[in-house]
Design an enzyme around this catalytic site. Structure first.
Site, PDB file in Angstrom:
ATOM      1  N   SER A  46       0.707  -1.190  -0.149  1.00 52.84           N
ATOM      2  CA  SER A  46       0.048   0.020  -0.170  1.00 52.84           C
ATOM      3  C   SER A  46       0.988   1.200  -0.120  1.00 52.84           C
ATOM      4  O   SER A  46       2.135   1.183   0.263  1.00 52.84           O
ATOM      5  CB  SER A  46      -0.932  -0.118   1.216  1.00 52.84           C
ATOM      6  N   LYS A  47       0.460   2.124  -0.350  1.00 51.34           N
ATOM      7  CA  LYS A  47       0.866   3.803  -0.669  1.00 51.34           C
ATOM      8  C   LYS A  47       1.647   3.915   0.912  1.00 51.34           C
ATOM      9  O   LYS A  47       2.870   4.718   0.964  1.00 51.34           O
ATOM     10  CB  LYS A  47       0.074   4.808  -0.846  1.00 51.34           C
TER      11      LYS A  47
END
Length: 490
Positions: free
Chosen positions: A254-255
RNA sequence: GGCCCGUUGGUGAAGCGGUCAACACACCAGCCUUUCACGCUGGCAUUCAGGGGUUCGAAUCCCCUACGGGUCACCA
C-alpha cells in the site's frame, strides 16, 4: 519476430519512480535491447488533476540513474513525437471522431451521482458493477434535450455483446474474457481529454510498440484495449503481464507501507548501488533459464543477453529486503573504495562528522575509514553509525568491554601501551602500531587476547570491531591517549 | 458478487511425465581471525496448498476444494 522490437514504459507523472514501475521499465528495456530494438518512455499525463510538478523529471532521472536508457522520449524526441499524452490531444480527437461517426462510441450524459447510484444498486443486488447503458441508444431528440439542459457528455465505447476476447499473453498464455462482462467504458472525458485505455491504445499503436510489458493489474484492461485496436484496425501487439510485487509480509503493497521502501530515489539516497537494484529487480518475478539459473549476480549487459519475457513468473513476487541488502553488499564489496567513499562523504557531512569542505589529507583519512567498513556495509548510509566511535571525544564502554577491562592484567597492559604511545615520535601508522603492541607484549609478557582485547576495549569501548591497528592509526595519537588515560584514571 | 490469475522449504526460486526436488538469501554448526565482519565447509523440503483422478510412473496433465490476489473508475 519480423518487426523491429519496440517497447515502452508509460508512467503517469504523479509521483516518484516506484520499485514496481522500475521493474516494468527494466523488463521492457531488457527485452528491447536483447533484440536490438527501441525502448521508449512516454508520459501518460491525461489525469491532469493528479499530475505532480516535478514527477516526470524525477522519474526519468531515477530511470537514468539505474542505467535504463531510452531511445525516444520527451527529452530526446523521436520519430513519433510528442511523447506526452497531453500534447497529443489533436490525435486523440481525430480517432475519437472516427468512433463517434461509425457509432462505435456514443456520448453519455449520465451524472456521476447517477452512476454512483447504479453502482451501489448493482453491488447490493450482488451483480457486477458496470455501466447499465442508459445513454447507449439515445435518439437524436433525447440527446439534444440533454444538451439543452446543459448536461456535459463524456464518450463511451460501445462494447459488442456476446464476444470472447482472447489475449495471447507471453507470461500467462491464453487468457480469454467475455465482452458481456465488460460494460461500455469511457474513452473521453467531457472536456475531450482521453482516458487511459483510449490514449494508451492509440499511442502504442501509432508508436509501433510491438511488446507491451506491464503489471498484472492491467490484465483485465487488456480486452478493452484489444476492442479498441480492432475498432481502428490497428495491429495488436504482444502482451506480457508481470506478476505483482508483494511486501515482505506477502501482502499487497500500500502507499503507506512501512515494511518496505518503495521508491528508487530513497534507495539511491540510502546508498544502494544501481547495479544492485537492477539485479535484484530483474530477479523479482523472473529467473534465468538453463545453467544460468544457478547464478544470480548479473550486470545489465548480461541481463540484456539472457532476459526473456516468457521466463517471467505468473505467481506474485515477494520483495525480500534481506536479499536486496545482501545483493547490495555484494556490489559494495565489488566497487572501488573511491566510489564508495564518494558516496559515503555526503552521509558523514550530513551527520556532522566531517566538514563539508575537506582537504586532501582529510579525504585520505575518510577513505581509509570507509575502507575499514566497506565489506560489511549493506548500504552506504550505514557508514555513519558504523564509524560513530571514531568521532567521539570519549567512549562509553559496553558491558562486554567492562568485563574485559576488569581482568587482572589490564592495568599493566594499558599502562605499558600508554607509555609506548606517549614516547612514540610522529604519526601512528598501522605498522607503527603493530610495533608498539609488540613492545607491550615484550615488556609485560601478555599476548594474544589478553593483550589485544583490553587495548581494543579501552580504545573503542567495544570488544569487537574492525582491524585494531588501522583503527588506532585512524583515531590518531591524541584521541587514543585521551581514551587510555581516561580509562586509567577511573 | 461476476470475470480473470496464482499457490514448490522462513524468503527468492529451478524443475515442463521417469535418479535421493537445483541454486541463492536467511538460519544453525564448524573452520579462519586478537574480536567483529568477510571468506570457507557442512546442515536445513521423506515432499511440491488439500483432495480426487489420468498414467507402469506426476511437483510436472485433468477436475474439485481451500487460501491469496487482480479487476469491474471521467486512475494509470
Amino acid at each position: 519476430m519480423a518487426d523491429r522490437v519496440r517497447t515502452r514504459y508509460a508512467p503517469s507523472p504523479t509521483g516518484h519512480l516506484h520499485i514496481g514501475g522500475a521493474r516494468t521499465a527494466l523488463f521492457s528495456y531488457l527485452w528491447a535491447k536483447k533484440h536490438g530494438g527501441d525502448f521508449i518512455v512516454r508520459i501518460e499525463d491525461t489525469d491532469t488533476e493528479r499530475n505532480v510538478v516535478d514527477a516526470e523529471e524525477k522519474q526519468m532521472a531515477a530511470l537514468a540513474w539505474l542505467g535504463i536508457q531510452w531511445d525516444e522520449s520527451v527529452d530526446v524526441g523521436g520519430p513519433h513525437a510528442p511523447y506526452r499524452s497531453m500534447e497529443r490531444t489533436g490525435i486523440y480527437e481525430e480517432y475519437l471522431k472516427r468512433l463517434l461517426t461509425s457509432k462505435q462510441a456514443y456520448p453519455c450524459y449520465c451524472t456521476s451521482e447517477e452512476l454512483e447510484q447504479d453502482r451501489e444498486r448493482q453491488l447490493a443486488a450482488g451483480q457486477a458493477p458496470r455501466y447499465i447503458g442508459r445513454c447507449r441508444d439515445l435518439t437524436e431528440e433525447e440527446r439534444s434535450a440533454r444538451e439543452s439542459e446543459g448536461r456535459m457528455s463524456s464518450v463511451r465505447f460501445r462494447v459488442p455483446a456476446g464476444r470472447k476476447i482472447l489475449i495471447e499473453d507471453i507470461v500467462r498464455g491464453d487468457v480469454s474474457f467475455e465482452t458481456d462482462g465488460i460494460g461500455d467504458f469511457i474513452i473521453a472525458r467531457p472536456d475531450g481529454r482521453p482516458t487511459y485505455n483510449f490514449a494508451v491504445t492509440i499511442d502504442d499503436a501509432l508508436m509501433e510498440i510491438t511488446d507491451v510489458v506491464r503489471g498484472e493489474e492491467h490484465l483485465s484492461n487488456t480486452p478493452r484495449q484489444i476492442l479498441l485496436y480492432e475498432a481502428f484496425g490497428f495491429k495488436i501487439p504482444r502482451f506480457a503481464h508481470a506478476p505483482l510485487i508483494l511486501n515482505p509480509e506477502g501482502k499487497k503493497m500500500s502507499k503507506r507501507d512501512e515494511s518496505i521502501i518503495q521508491f528508487i530515489d530513497q534507495y539511491k539516497e540510502l546508498g544502494y548501488l544501481p547495479e544492485a537494484i537492477n539485479n535484484f529487480l530483474a530477479l523479482l518475478g523472473w529467473a534465468p533459464a538453463g545453467e544460468k539459473s544457478e547464478e544470480e549476480i548479473f550486470s545489465l549487459d548480461e541481463l540484456t543477453d539472457i532476459f526473456s519475457l516468457d521466463r517471467i513468473s505468473k505467481a506474485p513476487a515477494v520483495f525480500d529486503t534481506g536479499k536486496l541488502k545482501w545483493m547490495n553488499n555484494h556490489y559494495i564489496k565489488e566497487a572501488s573504495l573511491e566510489r564508495i567513499t564518494d558516496l559515503a562523504i555526503p552521509h558523514l557531512i550530513k551527520a556532522g562528522r566531517i566538514d563539508s569542505s575537506i582537504n586532501e589529507s582529510e579525504k585520505t583519512w575518510v577513505t581509509r575509514l570507509v575502507g575499514l567498513y566497506q565489506e560489511q556495509m549493506d548500504y552506504v548510509a550505514q557508514i555513519t553509525d558504523l564509524t560513530a566511535l571514531f568521532f567521539l571525544e570519549e567512549v562509553e564502554h559496553s558491558q562486554e568491554a567492562k568485563t574485559v577491562l576488569a581482568e587482572e592484567q589490564v592495568p599493566t597492559v594499558i599502562g605499558a601501551f600508554v607509555e609506548q604511545v606517549k614516547t612514540h615520535e610522529g604519526e601512528l601508522d598501522p605498522e607503527e602500531v603493530k610495533k608498539l603492541l609488540k613492545a607491550v607484549q615484550k615488556t609485560t609478557g601478555f599476548k594474544g587476547k589478553q593483550l589485544f582485547m583490553p587495548v581494543r576495549a579501552a580504545v573503542t569501548g567495544e570488544t569487537h570491531g574492525p582491524d585494531l591497528r588501522e583503527s588506532i592509526s585512524l583515531l590518531g595519537k591524541e584521541r587514543v591517549m585521551t581514551r587510555l588515560e581516561t580509562f586509567l584514571g577511573q
